[in-house]
Design a protein around this motif. Structure first.
Motif, PDB file in Angstrom:
ATOM      1  N   ASN A  84       2.377   1.696  -3.485  1.00 16.34           N
ATOM      2  CA  ASN A  84       1.385   2.213  -4.429  1.00 16.34           C
ATOM      3  C   ASN A  84       1.110   3.692  -4.186  1.00 16.34           C
ATOM      4  O   ASN A  84       0.962   4.473  -5.125  1.00 16.34           O
ATOM      5  CB  ASN A  84       0.079   1.416  -4.329  1.00 16.34           C
ATOM      6  CG  ASN A  84       0.209   0.022  -4.907  1.00 16.34           C
ATOM      7  OD1 ASN A  84       1.099  -0.245  -5.711  1.00 16.34           O
ATOM      8  ND2 ASN A  84      -0.663  -0.865  -4.494  1.00 16.34           N
ATOM      9  N   THR A  85       1.035   4.065  -2.929  1.00 19.00           N
ATOM     10  CA  THR A  85       0.805   5.462  -2.577  1.00 19.00           C
ATOM     11  C   THR A  85       1.970   6.329  -3.046  1.00 19.00           C
ATOM     12  O   THR A  85       1.766   7.412  -3.609  1.00 19.00           O
ATOM     13  CB  THR A  85       0.612   5.608  -1.056  1.00 19.00           C
ATOM     14  OG1 THR A  85      -0.488   4.792  -0.661  1.00 19.00           O
ATOM     15  CG2 THR A  85       0.352   7.044  -0.662  1.00 19.00           C
ATOM     16  N   VAL A 129       0.843  -1.195   0.000  1.00 16.16           N
ATOM     17  CA  VAL A 129       0.000   0.000   0.000  1.00 16.16           C
ATOM     18  C   VAL A 129       0.881   1.249   0.000  1.00 16.16           C
ATOM     19  O   VAL A 129       0.625   2.213  -0.744  1.00 16.16           O
ATOM     20  CB  VAL A 129      -0.961  -0.003   1.211  1.00 16.16           C
ATOM     21  CG1 VAL A 129      -1.664   1.337   1.351  1.00 16.16           C
ATOM     22  CG2 VAL A 129      -1.969  -1.132   1.088  1.00 16.16           C
TER      23      VAL A 129
END
Length: 69
Positions: free
Chosen positions: A12-13, A9
């Motif tokens: 991806n951020t 996550v």
């Protein structure tokens, strides 16, 4: 195994943030140009990155718009 998901996550951020900043700063213009050329003009060889930026800066000089510098 449980730490893998938060790292994915976070990755991806970070990628999303980089793409956003490239868009705001204009650093993605060449990539967008290549996508446009491939989609709308498939038979034409695109400019090199150096040619693209020279053409773009020449265009900016001939067509001044409000910009910070």
């Amino acid at each position: 195994m449980g730490a893998t998901r938060p790292l994915a996550v976070l990755g991806n951020t970070a990628r999303g943030l980089v793409r956003y900043l490239e868009g705001v700063l204009g650093a993605d213009k060449y990539r967008v140009y290549l996508e446009h050329q491939g989609r709308d003009h498939p038979g034409i060889t695109p400019m090199t990155e150096r040619e693209f930026w020279r053409d773009y800066t020449d265009w900016q000089e001939k067509n001044p718009q409000g910009r910070c510098c």
